[in-house]
Design a protein around this motif. Sequence first.
Motif, PDB file in Angstrom:
ATOM      1  N   TRP A  24     -48.622 -54.426  20.865  1.00 30.04           N
ATOM      2  CA  TRP A  24     -48.444 -53.454  21.941  1.00 30.04           C
ATOM      3  C   TRP A  24     -47.876 -52.174  21.345  1.00 30.04           C
ATOM      4  O   TRP A  24     -46.991 -52.227  20.488  1.00 30.04           O
ATOM      5  CB  TRP A  24     -47.478 -54.004  22.988  1.00 30.04           C
ATOM      6  CG  TRP A  24     -47.268 -53.072  24.149  1.00 30.04           C
ATOM      7  CD1 TRP A  24     -48.050 -52.978  25.263  1.00 30.04           C
ATOM      8  CD2 TRP A  24     -46.219 -52.108  24.309  1.00 30.04           C
ATOM      9  NE1 TRP A  24     -47.557 -52.008  26.106  1.00 30.04           N
ATOM     10  CE2 TRP A  24     -46.425 -51.456  25.546  1.00 30.04           C
ATOM     11  CE3 TRP A  24     -45.122 -51.729  23.528  1.00 30.04           C
ATOM     12  CZ2 TRP A  24     -45.583 -50.454  26.028  1.00 30.04           C
ATOM     13  CZ3 TRP A  24     -44.284 -50.727  24.004  1.00 30.04           C
ATOM     14  CH2 TRP A  24     -44.514 -50.100  25.242  1.00 30.04           C
ATOM     15  N   LYS A  25     -48.396 -51.043  21.779  1.00 32.24           N
ATOM     16  CA  LYS A  25     -47.830 -49.764  21.371  1.00 32.24           C
ATOM     17  C   LYS A  25     -47.653 -48.893  22.600  1.00 32.24           C
ATOM     18  O   LYS A  25     -48.471 -48.951  23.528  1.00 32.24           O
ATOM     19  CB  LYS A  25     -48.742 -49.044  20.361  1.00 32.24           C
ATOM     20  CG  LYS A  25     -48.773 -49.696  18.993  1.00 32.24           C
ATOM     21  CD  LYS A  25     -49.556 -48.848  17.993  1.00 32.24           C
ATOM     22  CE  LYS A  25     -49.735 -49.600  16.679  1.00 32.24           C
ATOM     23  NZ  LYS A  25     -50.658 -48.895  15.778  1.00 32.24           N
ATOM     24  N   PRO A  26     -46.603 -48.074  22.619  1.00 34.94           N
ATOM     25  CA  PRO A  26     -46.404 -47.159  23.751  1.00 34.94           C
ATOM     26  C   PRO A  26     -47.507 -46.101  23.806  1.00 34.94           C
ATOM     27  O   PRO A  26     -48.202 -45.871  22.822  1.00 34.94           O
ATOM     28  CB  PRO A  26     -45.031 -46.530  23.475  1.00 34.94           C
ATOM     29  CG  PRO A  26     -44.797 -46.710  22.017  1.00 34.94           C
ATOM     30  CD  PRO A  26     -45.562 -47.933  21.590  1.00 34.94           C
ATOM     31  N   LEU A  27     -47.641 -45.472  24.951  1.00 36.57           N
ATOM     32  CA  LEU A  27     -48.687 -44.460  25.119  1.00 36.57           C
ATOM     33  C   LEU A  27     -48.416 -43.252  24.242  1.00 36.57           C
ATOM     34  O   LEU A  27     -47.269 -42.867  24.026  1.00 36.57           O
ATOM     35  CB  LEU A  27     -48.748 -44.009  26.583  1.00 36.57           C
ATOM     36  CG  LEU A  27     -49.147 -45.068  27.600  1.00 36.57           C
ATOM     37  CD1 LEU A  27     -49.190 -44.458  28.997  1.00 36.57           C
ATOM     38  CD2 LEU A  27     -50.505 -45.667  27.239  1.00 36.57           C
ATOM     39  N   LYS A  28     -49.507 -42.676  23.753  1.00 35.54           N
ATOM     40  CA  LYS A  28     -49.436 -41.373  23.083  1.00 35.54           C
ATOM     41  C   LYS A  28     -49.904 -40.316  24.079  1.00 35.54           C
ATOM     42  O   LYS A  28     -50.669 -40.612  25.005  1.00 35.54           O
ATOM     43  CB  LYS A  28     -50.376 -41.350  21.874  1.00 35.54           C
ATOM     44  CG  LYS A  28     -49.877 -42.144  20.698  1.00 35.54           C
ATOM     45  CD  LYS A  28     -50.376 -41.494  19.396  1.00 35.54           C
ATOM     46  CE  LYS A  28     -49.873 -42.236  18.176  1.00 35.54           C
ATOM     47  NZ  LYS A  28     -50.925 -43.041  17.551  1.00 35.54           N
ATOM     48  N   HIS A  29     -49.483 -39.081  23.839  1.00 33.70           N
ATOM     49  CA  HIS A  29     -49.880 -37.995  24.728  1.00 33.70           C
ATOM     50  C   HIS A  29     -51.412 -37.972  24.878  1.00 33.70           C
ATOM     51  O   HIS A  29     -52.124 -37.970  23.879  1.00 33.70           O
ATOM     52  CB  HIS A  29     -49.397 -36.649  24.183  1.00 33.70           C
ATOM     53  CG  HIS A  29     -49.730 -35.513  25.083  1.00 33.70           C
ATOM     54  ND1 HIS A  29     -49.080 -35.301  26.276  1.00 33.70           N
ATOM     55  CD2 HIS A  29     -50.678 -34.552  24.999  1.00 33.70           C
ATOM     56  CE1 HIS A  29     -49.603 -34.256  26.877  1.00 33.70           C
ATOM     57  NE2 HIS A  29     -50.575 -33.774  26.138  1.00 33.70           N
ATOM     58  N   GLY A  30     -51.872 -37.981  26.109  1.00 33.53           N
ATOM     59  CA  GLY A  30     -53.303 -37.892  26.365  1.00 33.53           C
ATOM     60  C   GLY A  30     -54.008 -39.235  26.530  1.00 33.53           C
ATOM     61  O   GLY A  30     -55.159 -39.268  26.945  1.00 33.53           O
ATOM     62  N   ASP A  31     -53.335 -40.348  26.197  1.00 36.29           N
ATOM     63  CA  ASP A  31     -53.976 -41.654  26.404  1.00 36.29           C
ATOM     64  C   ASP A  31     -54.222 -41.871  27.897  1.00 36.29           C
ATOM     65  O   ASP A  31     -53.346 -41.596  28.717  1.00 36.29           O
ATOM     66  CB  ASP A  31     -53.082 -42.792  25.876  1.00 36.29           C
ATOM     67  CG  ASP A  31     -53.036 -42.842  24.354  1.00 36.29           C
ATOM     68  OD1 ASP A  31     -53.830 -42.126  23.707  1.00 36.29           O
ATOM     69  OD2 ASP A  31     -52.212 -43.609  23.827  1.00 36.29           O
ATOM     70  N   MET A  32     -55.399 -42.394  28.246  1.00 36.68           N
ATOM     71  CA  MET A  32     -55.744 -42.612  29.644  1.00 36.68           C
ATOM     72  C   MET A  32     -55.437 -44.052  30.048  1.00 36.68           C
ATOM     73  O   MET A  32     -55.822 -44.997  29.349  1.00 36.68           O
ATOM     74  CB  MET A  32     -57.235 -42.342  29.889  1.00 36.68           C
ATOM     75  CG  MET A  32     -57.719 -40.966  29.438  1.00 36.68           C
ATOM     76  SD  MET A  32     -56.765 -39.617  30.109  1.00 36.68           S
ATOM     77  CE  MET A  32     -57.541 -39.392  31.682  1.00 36.68           C
ATOM     78  N   ARG A  33     -54.749 -44.194  31.178  1.00 41.34           N
ATOM     79  CA  ARG A  33     -54.574 -45.500  31.804  1.00 41.34           C
ATOM     80  C   ARG A  33     -54.827 -45.334  33.294  1.00 41.34           C
ATOM     81  O   ARG A  33     -54.747 -44.227  33.815  1.00 41.34           O
ATOM     82  CB  ARG A  33     -53.155 -46.054  31.576  1.00 41.34           C
ATOM     83  CG  ARG A  33     -52.802 -46.319  30.113  1.00 41.34           C
ATOM     84  CD  ARG A  33     -53.611 -47.463  29.510  1.00 41.34           C
ATOM     85  NE  ARG A  33     -53.177 -47.758  28.148  1.00 41.34           N
ATOM     86  CZ  ARG A  33     -53.680 -47.164  27.050  1.00 41.34           C
ATOM     87  NH1 ARG A  33     -54.635 -46.255  27.163  1.00 41.34           N
ATOM     88  NH2 ARG A  33     -53.237 -47.505  25.859  1.00 41.34           N
ATOM     89  N   GLY A  34     -55.120 -46.439  34.000  1.00 45.42           N
ATOM     90  CA  GLY A  34     -55.516 -46.277  35.389  1.00 45.42           C
ATOM     91  C   GLY A  34     -55.139 -47.436  36.280  1.00 45.42           C
ATOM     92  O   GLY A  34     -54.078 -48.049  36.096  1.00 45.42           O
ATOM     93  N   PRO A  35     -55.999 -47.750  37.247  1.00 45.78           N
ATOM     94  CA  PRO A  35     -55.649 -48.711  38.300  1.00 45.78           C
ATOM     95  C   PRO A  35     -55.784 -50.164  37.886  1.00 45.78           C
ATOM     96  O   PRO A  35     -55.368 -51.047  38.636  1.00 45.78           O
ATOM     97  CB  PRO A  35     -56.656 -48.385  39.405  1.00 45.78           C
ATOM     98  CG  PRO A  35     -57.867 -47.893  38.659  1.00 45.78           C
ATOM     99  CD  PRO A  35     -57.326 -47.151  37.466  1.00 45.78           C
ATOM    100  N   CYS A  36     -56.370 -50.443  36.707  1.00 47.33           N
ATOM    101  CA  CYS A  36     -56.615 -51.836  36.311  1.00 47.33           C
ATOM    102  C   CYS A  36     -55.595 -52.287  35.269  1.00 47.33           C
ATOM    103  O   CYS A  36     -55.632 -51.851  34.116  1.00 47.33           O
ATOM    104  CB  CYS A  36     -58.022 -52.007  35.738  1.00 47.33           C
ATOM    105  SG  CYS A  36     -58.297 -53.699  35.142  1.00 47.33           S
ATOM    106  N   PRO A  37     -54.717 -53.207  35.655  1.00 48.77           N
ATOM    107  CA  PRO A  37     -53.702 -53.672  34.702  1.00 48.77           C
ATOM    108  C   PRO A  37     -54.313 -54.458  33.541  1.00 48.77           C
ATOM    109  O   PRO A  37     -53.739 -54.488  32.449  1.00 48.77           O
ATOM    110  CB  PRO A  37     -52.791 -54.567  35.554  1.00 48.77           C
ATOM    111  CG  PRO A  37     -53.630 -54.981  36.722  1.00 48.77           C
ATOM    112  CD  PRO A  37     -54.578 -53.847  36.978  1.00 48.77           C
ATOM    113  N   GLY A  38     -55.478 -55.079  33.776  1.00 49.78           N
ATOM    114  CA  GLY A  38     -56.141 -55.822  32.711  1.00 49.78           C
ATOM    115  C   GLY A  38     -56.631 -54.897  31.607  1.00 49.78           C
ATOM    116  O   GLY A  38     -56.330 -55.098  30.424  1.00 49.78           O
ATOM    117  N   LEU A  39     -57.364 -53.866  31.989  1.00 50.14           N
ATOM    118  CA  LEU A  39     -57.889 -52.926  30.989  1.00 50.14           C
ATOM    119  C   LEU A  39     -56.766 -52.094  30.375  1.00 50.14           C
ATOM    120  O   LEU A  39     -56.792 -51.801  29.169  1.00 50.14           O
ATOM    121  CB  LEU A  39     -58.948 -52.019  31.622  1.00 50.14           C
ATOM    122  CG  LEU A  39     -60.192 -52.734  32.170  1.00 50.14           C
ATOM    123  CD1 LEU A  39     -61.178 -51.711  32.740  1.00 50.14           C
ATOM    124  CD2 LEU A  39     -60.869 -53.599  31.113  1.00 50.14           C
TER     125      LEU A  39
END
Length: 328
Positions: A24-39
């Motif tokens: 696991w790595k923390p988000l970097k600036h600009g990384d996209m995440r959204g409504p799906c916890p699985g993806l």
Amino acid sequence: SPGAPPGPLKFNGTKLVNDDQHPWKPLKHGDMRGPCPGLNTLASHGYLPRNGIATPVQIINAVQEGFNMENSVARLVTYAAHLVDGNLITDKLSIGGKSPLTGPSPPAPANAAGLNTHALFEGDVSMTRADAFFGDNHSFNETLFDEFTAFSNQFGAGKYNLTVAAEYRFHRIQESIATNPNFSFVSPRFFTAYAESVFPINFFIDGRQGDGQLDLDVARGFFQNMRMPDGFHRASMPTGLEGLAEIASVHPISPGANVNGVNTYTFDPSSADFTTFCLLYVNFVNQTVRSLYPEPTGNLKKALKKNLEFLYGPFSDQCSQVFPYGKD
Ligand code: HEM
Ligand code: MG
């Protein structure tokens, strides 16, 4: 042109998936995440590109490898999402919001704006994300997770299980009927809402545990932190919609919408439901996809046809194919 859909896993048992190759790595600036916890979780562990931009082939491989999602369910969900939220020319989908990394936008009304886009794939009554009407349909919502927790305490003795899933699903529907004037609960959302209610049980429980009782700290880890527990093992066999029919039958409700403000939920006979499964496919193709791409030409038309062919695969044993853009 898009790659062919991957087949099933060769080794399809449980195994350590939070491993040295997938920290696991923390988000970097600009990384996209959204409504799906699985993806989101697969991206934060590097099963998907960590920036959250992926091809359908990468997504299918990742959900199979990381969570042991069954091949036909993985293909159905992935191509449905890609057809409405992805860039069909570049073959790239953002698992969150609109991103320049998916390439130039297709002609309007299509927008290829990622999984955050409301009412194409994403929809109302999510468990841990608010309805789009309230302003943010994709971020983890603590108030909703508190409700998820309260229901797990009341109906699951502190765990999320099928009993909780049925009650909390119904509760979220009642809540949106009473508070969201734009509430919509028609196909495909009518199906995906029930599917996503069982996914935490099917995929977020360690494959060695497999007792159908999801710990709430583990749940928060996935839903909020996009993180597998230490030592996490994927499901013990290819898994998909197990439990869906069971939870849907506890509080049966017909597809519909609030048609004139809150508390005006009205049955919509044009929507597919559990008795008309092929209509899910037919309406998705002939209405949802066609409304985005009314008159495609050239490479866009070619890519649409390819992706529609891939979407049909998982329906092919039960449903007749439809060809909105012709057969050849
Ligand atoms: C929700 C896409 C696979 C777990 C969603 C949503 C989208 C989505 C667009 C938002 C729907 C909404 O709540 O309004 C996809 C795609 C997948 C995929 C394209 C490709 C196969 C998975 C997998 C898991 C998963 C493998 C579990 C490991 C969930 C859960 C929700 C959800 C639990 C509901 C979140 C909530 O209600 O708060 N997915 N998903 N998904 N997905 Fe996925
Ligand atoms: Mg939603």
